[in-house]
Write an enzyme that holds these catalytic residues in place. Structure first.
Site, short mmCIF file in Angstrom:
data_model
loop_
_atom_site.label_atom_id
_atom_site.label_comp_id
_atom_site.label_asym_id
_atom_site.label_seq_id
_atom_site.Cartn_x
_atom_site.Cartn_y
_atom_site.Cartn_z
N ASP A 158 0.85 -1.19 0.00
CA ASP A 158 0.00 0.00 0.00
C ASP A 158 0.89 1.24 0.00
O ASP A 158 1.87 1.33 0.74
CB ASP A 158 -0.91 -0.01 1.23
CG ASP A 158 -2.07 0.97 1.11
OD1 ASP A 158 -3.23 0.51 1.03
OD2 ASP A 158 -1.81 2.19 1.08
N ILE A 159 0.53 2.23 -0.82
CA ILE A 159 1.34 3.43 -0.98
C ILE A 159 1.27 4.32 0.27
O ILE A 159 2.15 5.16 0.48
CB ILE A 159 0.88 4.20 -2.24
CG1 ILE A 159 2.00 5.05 -2.81
CG2 ILE A 159 -0.37 5.03 -1.98
CD1 ILE A 159 1.73 5.56 -4.22
N ASN A 198 -12.76 -3.57 2.87
CA ASN A 198 -13.68 -2.45 2.99
C ASN A 198 -14.70 -2.52 1.85
O ASN A 198 -14.32 -2.74 0.70
CB ASN A 198 -12.91 -1.12 2.91
CG ASN A 198 -11.94 -0.95 4.07
OD1 ASN A 198 -12.21 -1.41 5.19
ND2 ASN A 198 -10.80 -0.32 3.82
N GLY A 213 -15.60 2.32 4.01
CA GLY A 213 -14.37 3.08 3.78
C GLY A 213 -13.66 2.71 2.49
O GLY A 213 -12.47 3.02 2.32
N GLN A 214 -14.37 2.06 1.56
CA GLN A 214 -13.73 1.67 0.29
C GLN A 214 -13.52 2.91 -0.58
O GLN A 214 -14.45 3.70 -0.78
CB GLN A 214 -14.60 0.65 -0.45
CG GLN A 214 -13.94 0.13 -1.72
CD GLN A 214 -14.72 -1.01 -2.37
OE1 GLN A 214 -15.84 -1.34 -1.95
NE2 GLN A 214 -14.14 -1.61 -3.39
N HIS A 216 -10.29 -5.62 -3.05
CA HIS A 216 -8.94 -5.85 -2.52
C HIS A 216 -9.03 -6.20 -1.04
O HIS A 216 -9.93 -5.76 -0.33
CB HIS A 216 -8.04 -4.63 -2.72
CG HIS A 216 -8.64 -3.35 -2.25
ND1 HIS A 216 -9.58 -2.66 -2.97
CD2 HIS A 216 -8.45 -2.62 -1.12
CE1 HIS A 216 -9.94 -1.57 -2.31
NE2 HIS A 216 -9.27 -1.53 -1.18
N LEU A 217 -8.07 -6.97 -0.64
CA LEU A 217 -7.96 -7.41 0.74
C LEU A 217 -6.72 -6.72 1.33
O LEU A 217 -5.65 -6.77 0.73
CB LEU A 217 -7.80 -8.93 0.68
CG LEU A 217 -7.97 -9.79 1.89
CD1 LEU A 217 -8.32 -11.19 1.41
CD2 LEU A 217 -6.68 -9.82 2.64
N HIS A 218 -6.90 -6.05 2.45
CA HIS A 218 -5.77 -5.42 3.14
C HIS A 218 -5.14 -6.44 4.08
O HIS A 218 -5.83 -7.02 4.93
CB HIS A 218 -6.22 -4.23 3.99
CG HIS A 218 -6.80 -3.08 3.24
ND1 HIS A 218 -6.09 -1.92 3.01
CD2 HIS A 218 -8.02 -2.88 2.68
CE1 HIS A 218 -6.86 -1.05 2.35
NE2 HIS A 218 -8.03 -1.62 2.14
P1 AMP Z 1 -9.70 1.13 0.28
O1 AMP Z 1 -9.79 2.45 0.99
O2 AMP Z 1 -10.10 -0.06 1.10
O3 AMP Z 1 -10.43 1.17 -1.05
O4 AMP Z 1 -8.16 0.90 -0.01
C1 AMP Z 1 -7.48 1.50 -1.06
C2 AMP Z 1 -6.04 1.53 -0.68
O5 AMP Z 1 -5.27 1.78 -1.86
C3 AMP Z 1 -5.66 2.61 0.32
O6 AMP Z 1 -5.13 2.00 1.50
C4 AMP Z 1 -4.60 3.45 -0.42
O7 AMP Z 1 -3.56 3.89 0.42
C5 AMP Z 1 -4.11 2.48 -1.46
N1 AMP Z 1 -3.53 3.07 -2.65
C6 AMP Z 1 -3.95 4.15 -3.33
N2 AMP Z 1 -3.17 4.37 -4.40
C7 AMP Z 1 -2.23 3.39 -4.41
C8 AMP Z 1 -1.13 3.06 -5.27
N3 AMP Z 1 -0.84 3.77 -6.37
N4 AMP Z 1 -0.37 1.99 -4.95
C9 AMP Z 1 -0.64 1.25 -3.85
N5 AMP Z 1 -1.67 1.50 -3.01
C10 AMP Z 1 -2.45 2.57 -3.29
#
Ligand code: AMP
Length: 115
Positions: free
Chosen positions: A31-32, A88, A94-95, A101-103
């Site tokens: 995650d960025i 999410n 909070g998506q 995607h799975l965190h």
């Molecule tokens: P969600 O809020 O569950 O939809 O998660 C989306 C996630 O994507 C967040 O934790 C962001 O920090 C992450 N994210 C956004 N842009 C990027 C990227 N370019 N590379 C990796 N993760 C990212």
């Protein structure tokens, strides 16, 4: 369905990612904006916008996502102390990126309940 999401662009190689795992159906990358010392996103290559949009035909794929996350956690040295897997879903969940995607979160003790 056209996958114009951020993760669709990552899957197509249009924007880079810090990849930690890939097989024929699953990609995982860091995650960025990490919320924990280890924060990895595990995504299906198939475009499924949310977990609410998944159907019975996705049962095996969803299992593969979970097993990939557990394997990555072992590879990353997170399994002994434990970790958290989170999905999410839509606004209240909070998506922000509408590609399922799975965190995978670990590397410190995580609070409960989430905010
Ligand atoms: P969600 O809020 O569950 O939809 O998660 C989306 C996630 O994507 C967040 O934790 C962001 O920090 C992450 N994210 C956004 N842009 C990027 C990227 N370019 N590379 C990796 N993760 C990212």
């Amino acid at each position: 369905m056209n996958n114009d999401t951020l993760f669709g662009r990552i899957l197509r190689g249009e924007i880079p990612c810090d990849k930690v795992f890939e097989d024929d159906q699953v990609l995982a990358f860091r995650d960025i904006n990490p919320a924990a010392p280890a924060h990895i996103l595990v995504i299906p290559k198939k475009y499924i916008p949310t977990i609410d949009a998944a159907g019975p035909e996705d049962a095996e794929l969803l299992g593969r996502l979970m097993l990939a996350a557990a394997e990555i956690a072992r590879q990353q040295g997170l399994a002994a102390q434990g970790y958290r897997l989170v999905i999410n879903c839509k606004d209240h969940g909070g998506q922000t990126v509408y590609h399922l995607h799975l965190h995978l979160l670990g590397g410190r003790a995580l609070g409960w309940p989430p905010g």
